[in-house]
Design a protein around this motif. Structure first.
Motif, short mmCIF file in Angstrom:
data_model
loop_
_atom_site.label_atom_id
_atom_site.label_comp_id
_atom_site.label_asym_id
_atom_site.label_seq_id
_atom_site.Cartn_x
_atom_site.Cartn_y
_atom_site.Cartn_z
N VAL A 108 0.77 -1.23 -0.11
CA VAL A 108 -0.07 0.18 -0.18
C VAL A 108 0.72 1.30 0.04
CG1 VAL A 108 -1.67 1.13 1.23
CG2 VAL A 108 -1.94 -1.15 0.98
N VAL A 109 1.99 1.43 0.78
CA VAL A 109 2.75 2.36 0.82
C VAL A 109 3.67 2.45 -0.48
CG1 VAL A 109 4.80 3.31 2.06
CG2 VAL A 109 3.09 2.53 3.44
N ARG A 110 4.21 1.53 -0.87
CA ARG A 110 5.26 1.56 -2.22
C ARG A 110 4.52 1.75 -3.44
NH1 ARG A 110 7.23 -2.17 -5.94
NH2 ARG A 110 9.52 -1.66 -6.31
N ALA A 111 3.59 0.88 -3.64
CA ALA A 111 2.80 1.03 -5.16
C ALA A 111 1.42 0.69 -4.93
CB ALA A 111 3.67 -0.05 -6.05
N PRO A 112 0.59 1.31 -4.38
CA PRO A 112 -0.79 1.03 -4.22
C PRO A 112 -1.64 0.96 -5.41
CG PRO A 112 -0.49 3.42 -3.77
CD PRO A 112 0.97 2.82 -3.95
N PHE A 113 -1.27 1.63 -6.54
CA PHE A 113 -1.99 1.41 -7.86
C PHE A 113 -1.47 0.59 -8.80
CE2 PHE A 113 -2.18 5.85 -6.35
CZ PHE A 113 -3.81 5.80 -5.90
N VAL A 114 -0.45 -0.32 -8.45
CA VAL A 114 0.32 -1.12 -9.01
C VAL A 114 -0.29 -2.64 -8.76
CG1 VAL A 114 2.53 -2.42 -9.92
CG2 VAL A 114 2.42 -0.09 -9.44
N ARG A 115 -0.46 -3.60 -9.88
CA ARG A 115 -1.01 -4.87 -9.10
C ARG A 115 -0.04 -5.54 -8.40
NH1 ARG A 115 -3.93 -8.01 -14.43
NH2 ARG A 115 -5.66 -6.77 -14.43
N ARG A 116 -0.56 -6.51 -7.46
CA ARG A 116 0.32 -7.21 -6.48
C ARG A 116 1.26 -8.25 -7.37
NH1 ARG A 116 -4.08 -6.23 -3.81
NH2 ARG A 116 -3.88 -5.25 -1.68
N SER A 117 0.84 -8.63 -8.63
CA SER A 117 1.63 -9.85 -9.15
C SER A 117 2.65 -9.01 -10.01
CB SER A 117 0.63 -10.28 -10.29
OG SER A 117 0.03 -9.34 -11.11
N ARG A 118 2.75 -7.49 -9.89
CA ARG A 118 3.75 -6.82 -10.77
C ARG A 118 4.55 -6.14 -9.64
NH1 ARG A 118 1.10 -4.11 -16.08
NH2 ARG A 118 0.17 -6.30 -16.94
N ASP A 119 4.31 -6.35 -8.36
CA ASP A 119 5.06 -5.58 -7.27
C ASP A 119 6.11 -6.63 -6.82
OD1 ASP A 119 6.33 -4.36 -5.10
OD2 ASP A 119 4.37 -3.73 -4.28
N TRP A 120 7.29 -6.70 -7.48
CA TRP A 120 8.47 -7.71 -6.86
C TRP A 120 8.68 -7.66 -5.69
CZ3 TRP A 120 13.08 -6.71 -4.63
CH2 TRP A 120 13.40 -5.50 -4.31
N LEU A 121 8.78 -6.58 -4.78
CA LEU A 121 8.71 -6.15 -3.46
C LEU A 121 8.00 -7.02 -2.56
CD1 LEU A 121 10.82 -5.40 -1.09
CD2 LEU A 121 9.47 -3.08 -1.20
N TYR A 122 6.57 -6.82 -2.92
CA TYR A 122 5.58 -7.39 -2.30
C TYR A 122 5.65 -9.11 -2.41
CZ TYR A 122 0.88 -8.96 -1.79
OH TYR A 122 -0.25 -9.88 -1.39
N LEU A 123 5.78 -9.47 -3.69
CA LEU A 123 5.87 -10.94 -3.78
C LEU A 123 7.26 -11.41 -3.13
CD1 LEU A 123 5.20 -11.18 -7.86
CD2 LEU A 123 3.59 -11.58 -5.85
N SER A 124 8.25 -10.94 -3.04
CA SER A 124 9.38 -11.30 -2.49
C SER A 124 9.18 -11.40 -1.00
CB SER A 124 10.67 -10.56 -2.57
OG SER A 124 10.99 -10.23 -3.98
N CYS A 125 8.45 -10.36 -0.33
CA CYS A 125 8.06 -10.46 1.07
C CYS A 125 6.90 -11.57 1.26
CB CYS A 125 7.67 -8.99 1.60
SG CYS A 125 8.76 -7.73 1.39
N LEU A 126 6.21 -11.49 0.63
CA LEU A 126 5.08 -12.60 0.90
C LEU A 126 5.58 -14.06 0.77
CD1 LEU A 126 2.21 -13.03 1.18
CD2 LEU A 126 1.63 -12.99 -1.29
N VAL A 127 6.35 -14.24 -0.33
CA VAL A 127 7.21 -15.55 -0.55
C VAL A 127 8.09 -15.97 0.56
CG1 VAL A 127 8.52 -17.10 -1.81
CG2 VAL A 127 6.81 -15.79 -3.00
N LEU A 128 8.81 -15.21 0.97
CA LEU A 128 9.76 -15.39 1.94
C LEU A 128 9.31 -15.64 3.41
CD1 LEU A 128 12.71 -12.60 1.20
CD2 LEU A 128 12.75 -15.46 1.12
N MET A 129 8.21 -14.86 3.72
CA MET A 129 7.38 -14.77 4.86
C MET A 129 6.58 -15.95 5.06
SD MET A 129 4.06 -14.64 6.27
CE MET A 129 3.11 -13.70 4.68
N SER A 130 6.10 -16.74 3.97
CA SER A 130 5.17 -17.72 3.96
C SER A 130 6.11 -18.86 3.85
CB SER A 130 4.36 -17.60 2.58
OG SER A 130 3.43 -16.53 2.32
N VAL A 131 7.26 -19.05 3.34
CA VAL A 131 8.01 -20.32 3.21
C VAL A 131 8.58 -20.37 4.82
CG1 VAL A 131 10.01 -21.18 2.60
CG2 VAL A 131 8.48 -20.23 0.81
N SER A 132 9.04 -19.49 5.22
CA SER A 132 9.73 -19.38 6.57
C SER A 132 8.67 -19.70 7.78
CB SER A 132 10.41 -18.19 6.96
OG SER A 132 9.51 -16.92 6.88
#
Length: 218
Positions: A55-79
């Motif tokens: 929301v802070v970094r790229a609120p108008f960008v699709r989540r699937s195109r936000d590499w920081l969001y995807l990276s944080c989500l994947v790393l958090m979920s796996v760990s």
């Protein structure tokens, strides 16, 4: 989050006050209710921390195109899933038949990784969130890391204009302080609960375990 926490509180109340945990079957059920609903509540908190970064970094960008969001989500979920599954595979459930006391918990090999991941994920996601709002707190030297996070230039220009307004700047700083304090408050009950598991070798009294998990979830 409310659904997970309320489900945990209601189920715990039913098991303790309604059933009494006087036999192994009830103790077994209470243990798994605690494990499953507690980890679900914690996972929802982590997802919220990742969402606010987007929301802070790229609120108008699709989540699937936000590499920081995807990276944080994947790393958090796996760990998180790794330590949660580790806890699911090694629960401790004991029943003192002579006194009717149920003991539950997880061993040190599961509680220490869980506590470590909770602290690291919480600090890391909060740190990224604070960094993305750095124009409001004027943290010197952090601008050199712009290329790492690739914050859109248009967004940064918009933020810079808004920060001329003292009220906006004050509100953002208040938000940052609330985020930092909230992150600390999230960690304290988890650390206390995991230390209790370690000290008691995973055989924590059911009433104490459910009470600490309820405080942590709330």
């Amino acid at each position: 989050m409310y659904i997970a926490v309320l489900s945990f509180i209601i189920c715990s109340a039913v098991m303790l006050a309604g059933q009494g945990l006087y036999n192994y079957g009830l103790c077994f059920g209470a243990t798994w209710i605690c494990l499953i609903l507690y980890t679900v509540a914690k996972f929802v908190i982590y997802v919220f921390l990742v969402e606010r970064i987007h929301v802070v970094r790229a609120p108008f960008v699709r989540r699937s195109r936000d590499w920081l969001y995807l990276s944080c989500l994947v790393l958090m979920s796996v760990s998180f899933l790794a330590v949660a599954i580790n806890a699911y595979l090694s629960p401790i459930i004991t029943m003192e038949a002579d006194v009717g006391r149920c003991h539950m918990g997880i061993p040190g090999k599961a509680s220490i990784p869980f506590m470590s991941v909770d602290i690291v994920v919480d600090v890391a996601l909060t740190g990224v969130f604070v960094y993305l709002l750095r124009p409001a707190v004027k943290m010197h030297g952090l601008n050199k890391m712009n290329h790492v996070f690739k914050v859109p230039k248009s967004q940064m220009l918009g933020v810079a204009k808004e920060l001329h307004d003292t009220t906006v700047r004050k509100n953002i700083r208040t938000l940052l302080w609330k985020s930092l304090i909230g992150s600390l408050l999230i960690m304290i009950p988890t650390v206390a609960n995991m230390i209790q598991f370690y000290v008691m070798h995973g055989r924590e009294l059911a009433l104490v375990c459910l009470a600490l998990c309820t405080i942590d979830g709330k």
